[in-house]
Design a protein around this motif. Structure first.
Motif, mmCIF file in Angstrom:
data_model
loop_
_atom_site.group_PDB
_atom_site.id
_atom_site.type_symbol
_atom_site.label_atom_id
_atom_site.label_comp_id
_atom_site.label_asym_id
_atom_site.label_seq_id
_atom_site.Cartn_x
_atom_site.Cartn_y
_atom_site.Cartn_z
ATOM 1 N N ILE A 1 0.819 -1.213 0.000
ATOM 2 C CA ILE A 1 0.000 0.000 0.000
ATOM 3 C C ILE A 1 0.856 1.267 0.000
ATOM 4 C CG2 ILE A 1 -2.029 -1.040 1.029
ATOM 5 C CD1 ILE A 1 -1.140 -0.078 3.728
ATOM 6 N N GLY A 2 2.103 1.150 -0.402
ATOM 7 C CA GLY A 2 2.926 2.319 -0.679
ATOM 8 C C GLY A 2 3.608 2.969 0.494
ATOM 9 N N ILE A 3 3.649 2.323 1.654
ATOM 10 C CA ILE A 3 4.255 2.969 2.826
ATOM 11 C C ILE A 3 5.753 3.161 2.614
ATOM 12 C CG2 ILE A 3 4.564 2.848 5.315
ATOM 13 C CD1 ILE A 3 2.206 0.951 5.439
ATOM 14 N N SER A 4 6.435 2.108 2.209
ATOM 15 C CA SER A 4 7.886 2.197 2.031
ATOM 16 C C SER A 4 8.251 3.179 0.928
ATOM 17 C CB SER A 4 8.457 0.811 1.723
ATOM 18 O OG SER A 4 8.177 -0.100 2.765
ATOM 19 N N ALA A 5 7.540 3.104 -0.193
ATOM 20 C CA ALA A 5 7.840 4.008 -1.302
ATOM 21 C C ALA A 5 7.547 5.457 -0.927
ATOM 22 C CB ALA A 5 7.029 3.610 -2.528
ATOM 23 N N GLY A 6 6.452 5.689 -0.199
ATOM 24 C CA GLY A 6 6.136 7.051 0.213
ATOM 25 C C GLY A 6 7.165 7.608 1.184
ATOM 26 N N ALA B 1 5.780 11.538 5.077
ATOM 27 C CA ALA B 1 5.441 11.153 3.706
ATOM 28 C C ALA B 1 4.861 9.746 3.659
ATOM 29 C CB ALA B 1 6.687 11.239 2.822
ATOM 30 N N GLY B 2 5.359 8.835 4.503
ATOM 31 C CA GLY B 2 4.787 7.491 4.541
ATOM 32 C C GLY B 2 3.339 7.501 4.992
ATOM 33 N N LEU B 3 3.017 8.280 6.017
ATOM 34 C CA LEU B 3 1.636 8.366 6.489
ATOM 35 C C LEU B 3 0.731 9.013 5.439
ATOM 36 C CD1 LEU B 3 2.087 9.438 10.226
ATOM 37 C CD2 LEU B 3 1.711 7.157 9.302
ATOM 38 N N ILE B 4 1.225 10.064 4.767
ATOM 39 C CA ILE B 4 0.429 10.720 3.725
ATOM 40 C C ILE B 4 0.144 9.754 2.575
ATOM 41 C CG2 ILE B 4 0.492 12.530 1.961
ATOM 42 C CD1 ILE B 4 1.967 14.281 3.979
ATOM 43 N N THR B 5 1.137 8.945 2.223
ATOM 44 C CA THR B 5 0.951 7.989 1.131
ATOM 45 C C THR B 5 -0.116 6.957 1.468
ATOM 46 O OG1 THR B 5 3.272 8.267 0.544
ATOM 47 C CG2 THR B 5 2.134 6.363 -0.377
ATOM 48 N N VAL B 6 -0.079 6.433 2.691
ATOM 49 C CA VAL B 6 -1.087 5.449 3.095
ATOM 50 C C VAL B 6 -2.483 6.064 3.080
ATOM 51 C CG1 VAL B 6 -1.873 4.003 4.989
ATOM 52 C CG2 VAL B 6 0.539 4.141 4.465
ATOM 53 N N ALA B 7 -2.605 7.289 3.599
ATOM 54 C CA ALA B 7 -3.903 7.958 3.584
ATOM 55 C C ALA B 7 -4.393 8.161 2.150
ATOM 56 C CB ALA B 7 -3.807 9.295 4.311
ATOM 57 N N SER B 8 -3.488 8.522 1.248
ATOM 58 C CA SER B 8 -3.873 8.720 -0.151
ATOM 59 C C SER B 8 -4.359 7.419 -0.778
ATOM 60 C CB SER B 8 -2.681 9.270 -0.945
ATOM 61 O OG SER B 8 -2.220 10.482 -0.396
ATOM 62 N N VAL C 1 -2.556 1.078 11.961
ATOM 63 C CA VAL C 1 -1.515 0.455 12.784
ATOM 64 C C VAL C 1 -0.312 0.073 11.926
ATOM 65 C CG1 VAL C 1 -0.979 -1.530 14.247
ATOM 66 C CG2 VAL C 1 -3.163 -0.364 14.500
ATOM 67 N N VAL C 2 -0.572 -0.504 10.753
ATOM 68 C CA VAL C 2 0.513 -0.886 9.845
ATOM 69 C C VAL C 2 1.291 0.347 9.390
ATOM 70 C CG1 VAL C 2 1.008 -1.833 7.551
ATOM 71 C CG2 VAL C 2 -0.568 -3.010 9.075
ATOM 72 N N ALA C 3 0.570 1.426 9.088
ATOM 73 C CA ALA C 3 1.239 2.658 8.657
ATOM 74 C C ALA C 3 2.128 3.212 9.763
ATOM 75 C CB ALA C 3 0.196 3.697 8.246
ATOM 76 N N LEU C 4 1.644 3.181 10.986
ATOM 77 C CA LEU C 4 2.434 3.686 12.117
ATOM 78 C C LEU C 4 3.705 2.867 12.303
ATOM 79 C CD1 LEU C 4 2.064 5.894 14.336
ATOM 80 C CD2 LEU C 4 1.235 4.067 15.819
ATOM 81 N N LEU C 5 3.570 1.545 12.282
ATOM 82 C CA LEU C 5 4.728 0.678 12.485
ATOM 83 C C LEU C 5 5.745 0.807 11.357
ATOM 84 C CD1 LEU C 5 2.904 -2.583 13.698
ATOM 85 C CD2 LEU C 5 4.388 -1.136 15.069
ATOM 86 N N THR C 6 5.263 0.752 10.119
ATOM 87 C CA THR C 6 6.181 0.719 8.977
ATOM 88 C C THR C 6 6.819 2.067 8.726
ATOM 89 O OG1 THR C 6 4.728 -0.968 8.027
ATOM 90 C CG2 THR C 6 6.384 -0.006 6.584
ATOM 91 N N ALA C 7 6.040 3.133 8.812
ATOM 92 C CA ALA C 7 6.599 4.456 8.553
ATOM 93 C C ALA C 7 7.699 4.791 9.558
ATOM 94 C CB ALA C 7 5.496 5.507 8.594
ATOM 95 N N ALA C 8 7.483 4.458 10.829
ATOM 96 C CA ALA C 8 8.517 4.719 11.835
ATOM 97 C C ALA C 8 9.769 3.889 11.570
ATOM 98 C CB ALA C 8 7.969 4.415 13.229
ATOM 99 N N ALA C 9 9.593 2.606 11.185
ATOM 100 C CA ALA C 9 10.747 1.740 10.925
ATOM 101 C C ALA C 9 11.538 2.212 9.714
ATOM 102 C CB ALA C 9 10.273 0.299 10.726
ATOM 103 N N VAL C 10 10.835 2.530 8.630
ATOM 104 C CA VAL C 10 11.518 2.961 7.407
ATOM 105 C C VAL C 10 12.185 4.317 7.605
ATOM 106 C CG1 VAL C 10 11.153 3.597 4.985
ATOM 107 C CG2 VAL C 10 10.017 1.596 5.925
ATOM 108 N N ALA C 11 11.588 5.178 8.403
ATOM 109 C CA ALA C 11 12.151 6.514 8.605
ATOM 110 C C ALA C 11 13.525 6.462 9.258
ATOM 111 C CB ALA C 11 11.195 7.349 9.455
ATOM 112 N N VAL C 12 13.753 5.502 10.165
ATOM 113 C CA VAL C 12 15.039 5.457 10.872
ATOM 114 C C VAL C 12 16.021 4.458 10.273
ATOM 115 C CG1 VAL C 12 14.039 6.207 13.054
ATOM 116 C CG2 VAL C 12 14.175 3.764 12.546
ATOM 117 N N ALA C 13 15.534 3.502 9.475
ATOM 118 C CA ALA C 13 16.411 2.433 8.976
ATOM 119 C C ALA C 13 16.481 2.351 7.465
ATOM 120 C CB ALA C 13 15.958 1.081 9.529
ATOM 121 N N GLY C 14 15.675 3.123 6.741
ATOM 122 C CA GLY C 14 15.655 2.992 5.294
ATOM 123 C C GLY C 14 14.773 1.826 4.865
ATOM 124 N N VAL C 15 14.857 1.476 3.590
ATOM 125 C CA VAL C 15 14.004 0.436 3.030
ATOM 126 C C VAL C 15 14.643 -0.929 3.293
ATOM 127 C CG1 VAL C 15 12.900 -0.444 0.951
ATOM 128 C CG2 VAL C 15 13.184 2.028 1.260
#
Length: 403
Positions: free
Chosen positions: A159-164, A192-199, A309-323
């Motif tokens: 659903i685009g979290i990582s790409a966003g 940007a990850g949260l905005i992408t999921v919402a979109s 919940v998925v957006a919160l978990l993934t966006a935080a993980a990708v933000a600090v560790a990359g893809v």
């Protein structure tokens, strides 16, 4: 005149039995009750009691399996965490690591020398704790995504979290943004990850509902658009920025610090504590949307809550560790193979197993090519792709094909 005596042939047993006269309508009456036909003063023979069926023995090994798996995962995670804290360019024996941790917790032990304390508490332990949080977040998010979509190929990137998040980080690097100091890239990636999921969610809604197929197709389109934006930012970036963008996209925990751990901790804890509360509803959703609605599940509200919940978990993980790929895809598969599809164990178990896999992967990334360090996202993809291909082949052989 006397009647002639008739021949006396031998009679069969059936002929010796007296025949009953037909009842009214030509029907033969049923056999009388033995108690009613018994001679006077004689007690009727007691009826034979029906044998009581024996209860089937419970499969104790299967009922104990989740507890055994949980114990094994926790023990393996503790051992790998301590091992990872001590192994590196500056080796610290496992006993010294335990002694230093006990000393800081006020449980006895003894501190290390000045260099050892600095390496352990300022470099190694932040990295280990960040690997625990990121791995647990990605593993749990993968289990939730597969439960929501009812598809074993689903993972947070669908659903685009990582790409966003990657678009936000690449934009911050390419445009030279620095309004949050060293936190600018992390904040931009998270938002940007949260905005992408919402979109993706709102673009896939139609008539107040979202369908799984529409969500997946919308996520594919948004992923393609995000990839185009990343390419555009890379095109306008200079060589130094291109190197930084490339390194961030490969995924790494090399920049782990205690402030980064504290930044991802609230999002990770909130998501990991809330996710197991939806286990029973995910089990009902696995029966299908219509049966789940008949059983009292608000499917649309459940899907929205779990996507958040998925957006919160993934966006935080990708933000600090990359893809970092394949953690959210493979870990739930492994646990289903070990214990079955029940989400009461699958959701928390995926968090534990994801943390275990990422701590092991980060240890390998630091030590396999010393003094250089392999990108963590590259290593997980290199190891995860062949394993996933084997998993597909195994499933296909087991099912006799995909049709």
């Amino acid at each position: 005149m006397a009647a002639a005596p008739s021949d006396a042939p031998s009679h069969s047993a059936s002929e010796e039995t007296p025949r009953r006269a037909p009842g009214p309508g030509g029907t033969t009456p049923a056999d009388p009750d033995p108690a009613a036909t018994a001679p006077a003063g004689t007690a009727p023979a007691p009826a034979k009691p029906k044998p009581t069926p024996k209860p089937k023995p419970r499969n104790r090994s299967r009922s104990r399996r989740p507890a055994l798996l949980t114990t094994a995962l926790v023990a393996g995670l503790l051992f790998l965490a301590l091992l990872s804290a001590g192994v590196g360019a500056y080796d610290i024996p496992l006993g010294d690591v335990l002694a230093s941790v006990q000393h800081h917790l006020g449980l006895g032990g003894a501190p290390l020398d000045r260099v050892g304390e600095s390496v352990l508490w300022n470099v190694r332990l932040p990295r280990v704790v960040l690997a625990l949080l990121v791995g647990a977040s990605l593993g749990c998010a993968g289990a939730l995504m597969q439960g929501v979509f009812g598809n074993p190929l689903a993972e947070p990137g669908v659903i685009g979290i990582s790409a966003g998040a990657a678009v936000g980080a690449v934009a911050a690097i390419s445009l030279g943004l620095s309004f949050f100091g060293n936190w600018t890239i992390t904040v931009c990636a998270f938002v940007a990850g949260l905005i992408t999921v919402a979109s993706v969610y709102f673009l896939s809604r139609n008539g107040g509902k979202t369908e799984v197929v529409t969500l997946i197709l919308t996520g594919i389109a948004v992923n393609a658009f995000a990839g185009a934006l990343i390419g555009l930012f890379v095109f306008f970036a200079d060589s130094g920025q291109v190197n930084q963008i490339t390194f961030w996209q490969l995924g790494s925990l090399a920049q782990a610090t205690w402030p980064k751990v504290l930044a991802v901790l609230p999002c990770a804890l909130a998501g990991l504590l809330v996710a197991p509360l939806y286990s029973r509803r995910l089990d009902l959703l696995a029966l299908g949307e219509r049966p789940a609605r008949h059983l009292g599940i608000d499917v649309e509200r459940l899907r929205l809550a779990l996507i958040l919940v998925v957006a919160l978990l993934t966006a935080a993980a990708v933000a600090v560790a990359g893809v970092i790929t394949f953690i959210g895809l493979l870990v739930p598969h492994l646990l289903r193979m070990a214990n079955g599809p029940g989400h009461r164990f699958l959701v928390p178990g995926s968090a534990l197993a994801g943390a275990l896999v990422l701590v092991a992967g980060d240890l390998a990334a630091r030590t396999l090519a010393q003094p250089a360090e392999l990108p963590l996202g590259v290593l997980t993809a290199l190891l995860g792709s062949p394993f996933f291909f084997w998993l597909l082949r195994r499933t296909r052989r087991k099912q006799g094909g995909w049709a």
